[in-house]
Motif scaffolding. Structure first.
Motif, PDB file in Angstrom:
ATOM      1  N   GLU A   1      -7.705  -7.259   9.214  1.00  0.00           N
ATOM      2  CA  GLU A   1      -7.981  -6.032   8.612  1.00  0.00           C
ATOM      3  C   GLU A   1      -6.338  -5.619   8.117  1.00  0.00           C
ATOM      4  O   GLU A   1      -6.426  -4.755   6.714  1.00  0.00           O
ATOM      5  CB  GLU A   1      -8.482  -4.677   9.583  1.00  0.00           C
ATOM      6  CG  GLU A   1      -9.778  -5.296  10.109  1.00  0.00           C
ATOM      7  CD  GLU A   1      -9.868  -4.306  11.033  1.00  0.00           C
ATOM      8  OE1 GLU A   1      -8.434  -3.870  11.751  1.00  0.00           O
ATOM      9  OE2 GLU A   1     -11.386  -3.893  12.066  1.00  0.00           O
ATOM     10  N   GLU A   2      -5.273  -5.839   8.387  1.00  0.00           N
ATOM     11  CA  GLU A   2      -3.974  -5.494   6.971  1.00  0.00           C
ATOM     12  C   GLU A   2      -3.995  -6.677   6.213  1.00  0.00           C
ATOM     13  O   GLU A   2      -3.500  -5.924   5.449  1.00  0.00           O
ATOM     14  CB  GLU A   2      -2.435  -5.875   8.709  1.00  0.00           C
ATOM     15  CG  GLU A   2      -1.352  -5.450   8.467  1.00  0.00           C
ATOM     16  CD  GLU A   2      -1.561  -4.284   7.935  1.00  0.00           C
ATOM     17  OE1 GLU A   2      -0.344  -3.748   6.780  1.00  0.00           O
ATOM     18  OE2 GLU A   2      -1.525  -3.376   7.857  1.00  0.00           O
ATOM     19  N   ALA A   3      -4.145  -7.400   6.220  1.00  0.00           N
ATOM     20  CA  ALA A   3      -4.295  -8.843   5.493  1.00  0.00           C
ATOM     21  C   ALA A   3      -5.173  -8.378   3.868  1.00  0.00           C
ATOM     22  O   ALA A   3      -4.583  -7.668   2.781  1.00  0.00           O
ATOM     23  CB  ALA A   3      -4.429  -9.870   5.841  1.00  0.00           C
ATOM     24  N   GLU A   4      -6.002  -7.644   4.576  1.00  0.00           N
ATOM     25  CA  GLU A   4      -6.898  -6.535   3.344  1.00  0.00           C
ATOM     26  C   GLU A   4      -6.523  -5.840   2.836  1.00  0.00           C
ATOM     27  O   GLU A   4      -6.522  -5.109   1.302  1.00  0.00           O
ATOM     28  CB  GLU A   4      -8.282  -6.521   3.981  1.00  0.00           C
ATOM     29  CG  GLU A   4      -9.947  -5.612   2.994  1.00  0.00           C
ATOM     30  CD  GLU A   4     -10.432  -6.279   3.791  1.00  0.00           C
ATOM     31  OE1 GLU A   4     -11.921  -5.933   3.459  1.00  0.00           O
ATOM     32  OE2 GLU A   4     -10.714  -5.165   5.097  1.00  0.00           O
ATOM     33  N   GLU A   5      -6.032  -4.994   3.648  1.00  0.00           N
ATOM     34  CA  GLU A   5      -5.017  -3.543   3.125  1.00  0.00           C
ATOM     35  C   GLU A   5      -3.917  -4.304   1.862  1.00  0.00           C
ATOM     36  O   GLU A   5      -3.887  -3.337   1.316  1.00  0.00           O
ATOM     37  CB  GLU A   5      -5.043  -2.469   3.984  1.00  0.00           C
ATOM     38  CG  GLU A   5      -3.793  -1.599   3.458  1.00  0.00           C
ATOM     39  CD  GLU A   5      -3.811  -1.004   4.887  1.00  0.00           C
ATOM     40  OE1 GLU A   5      -3.140  -0.790   4.348  1.00  0.00           O
ATOM     41  OE2 GLU A   5      -4.499  -0.972   5.948  1.00  0.00           O
TER      42      GLU A   5
ATOM     43  N   GLY B   1      -2.382  -4.785  -3.971  1.00  0.00           N
ATOM     44  CA  GLY B   1      -1.208  -5.719  -4.797  1.00  0.00           C
ATOM     45  C   GLY B   1      -0.477  -6.141  -3.936  1.00  0.00           C
ATOM     46  O   GLY B   1       0.443  -6.951  -5.763  1.00  0.00           O
ATOM     47  N   LYS B   2      -0.151  -5.634  -3.069  1.00  0.00           N
ATOM     48  CA  LYS B   2       0.957  -6.809  -2.568  1.00  0.00           C
ATOM     49  C   LYS B   2       0.990  -8.478  -1.608  1.00  0.00           C
ATOM     50  O   LYS B   2       1.835  -8.578  -1.635  1.00  0.00           O
ATOM     51  CB  LYS B   2       1.004  -5.854  -1.005  1.00  0.00           C
ATOM     52  CG  LYS B   2       1.755  -4.364  -1.813  1.00  0.00           C
ATOM     53  CD  LYS B   2       2.513  -3.817   0.136  1.00  0.00           C
ATOM     54  CE  LYS B   2       2.793  -2.585  -1.009  1.00  0.00           C
ATOM     55  NZ  LYS B   2       3.363  -1.729  -0.502  1.00  0.00           N
ATOM     56  N   VAL B   3      -0.692  -8.963  -1.855  1.00  0.00           N
ATOM     57  CA  VAL B   3      -0.814 -10.182  -1.726  1.00  0.00           C
ATOM     58  C   VAL B   3      -1.373 -10.446  -2.643  1.00  0.00           C
ATOM     59  O   VAL B   3      -2.647 -10.076  -3.629  1.00  0.00           O
ATOM     60  CB  VAL B   3      -1.537 -10.291  -0.168  1.00  0.00           C
ATOM     61  CG1 VAL B   3      -2.372 -11.796  -0.479  1.00  0.00           C
ATOM     62  CG2 VAL B   3      -0.782  -9.835   1.042  1.00  0.00           C
ATOM     63  N   HIS B   4      -0.678 -11.439  -3.563  1.00  0.00           N
ATOM     64  CA  HIS B   4      -1.208 -12.290  -4.705  1.00  0.00           C
ATOM     65  C   HIS B   4      -2.272 -13.106  -4.553  1.00  0.00           C
ATOM     66  O   HIS B   4      -2.031 -14.326  -3.571  1.00  0.00           O
ATOM     67  CB  HIS B   4       0.124 -12.126  -5.881  1.00  0.00           C
ATOM     68  CG  HIS B   4       0.818 -11.344  -6.356  1.00  0.00           C
ATOM     69  ND1 HIS B   4       0.159 -10.649  -7.068  1.00  0.00           N
ATOM     70  CD2 HIS B   4       1.834 -10.918  -5.714  1.00  0.00           C
ATOM     71  CE1 HIS B   4       1.212  -9.309  -5.972  1.00  0.00           C
ATOM     72  NE2 HIS B   4       2.262 -10.140  -5.887  1.00  0.00           N
TER      73      HIS B   4
ATOM     74  N   THR C   1      -6.024 -15.412  -4.473  1.00  0.00           N
ATOM     75  CA  THR C   1      -7.064 -15.040  -3.822  1.00  0.00           C
ATOM     76  C   THR C   1      -7.114 -14.747  -2.159  1.00  0.00           C
ATOM     77  O   THR C   1      -6.423 -15.605  -1.059  1.00  0.00           O
ATOM     78  CB  THR C   1      -8.060 -16.496  -4.004  1.00  0.00           C
ATOM     79  OG1 THR C   1      -7.630 -17.143  -3.436  1.00  0.00           O
ATOM     80  CG2 THR C   1      -8.339 -16.649  -5.632  1.00  0.00           C
ATOM     81  N   MET C   2      -8.264 -14.542  -1.371  1.00  0.00           N
ATOM     82  CA  MET C   2      -7.983 -14.380  -0.351  1.00  0.00           C
ATOM     83  C   MET C   2      -9.483 -14.204   0.234  1.00  0.00           C
ATOM     84  O   MET C   2     -10.372 -13.937   0.091  1.00  0.00           O
ATOM     85  CB  MET C   2      -7.449 -13.308   0.107  1.00  0.00           C
ATOM     86  CG  MET C   2      -7.474 -12.683   1.676  1.00  0.00           C
ATOM     87  SD  MET C   2      -6.733 -11.330   1.999  1.00  0.00           S
ATOM     88  CE  MET C   2      -5.238 -10.784   1.912  1.00  0.00           C
TER      89      MET C   2
END
Length: 72
Positions: A39-43, A48-51, A53-54
């Motif tokens: 959930e934190e990774a998704e947020e 835009g802090k994780v570039h 794909t996820m």
């Protein structure tokens, strides 16, 4: 809203009886940690802090927990 059926309640009790309360709670705690991380990774991704794909596995926490257990 989730409504627990008698079958689900019996199944949960069977799991507690077979695995023991402490072990079952340990499994649940591990799955909750995985969910919180995702959930934190998704947020962070949405901000835009994780570039890149996820792919999240929310709802499939047991798979991650079990694979980590098997790897040691």
């Amino acid at each position: 809203m989730v409504v627990s059926t008698t079958l689900e309640t019996d199944l949960h009790q069977d799991i507690l009886n077979e695995w023991g309360d402490v072990y079952a709670r340990t499994l649940l705690e591990q799955m909750c940690k995985i969910r919180a991380f995702e959930e934190e990774a998704e947020e962070l991704y949405a901000l835009g802090k994780v570039h890149g794909t996820m792919h999240l596995s929310i709802g499939q926490e047991e798979i991650g927990r079990a694979s980590c257990r098997e790897r040691g």
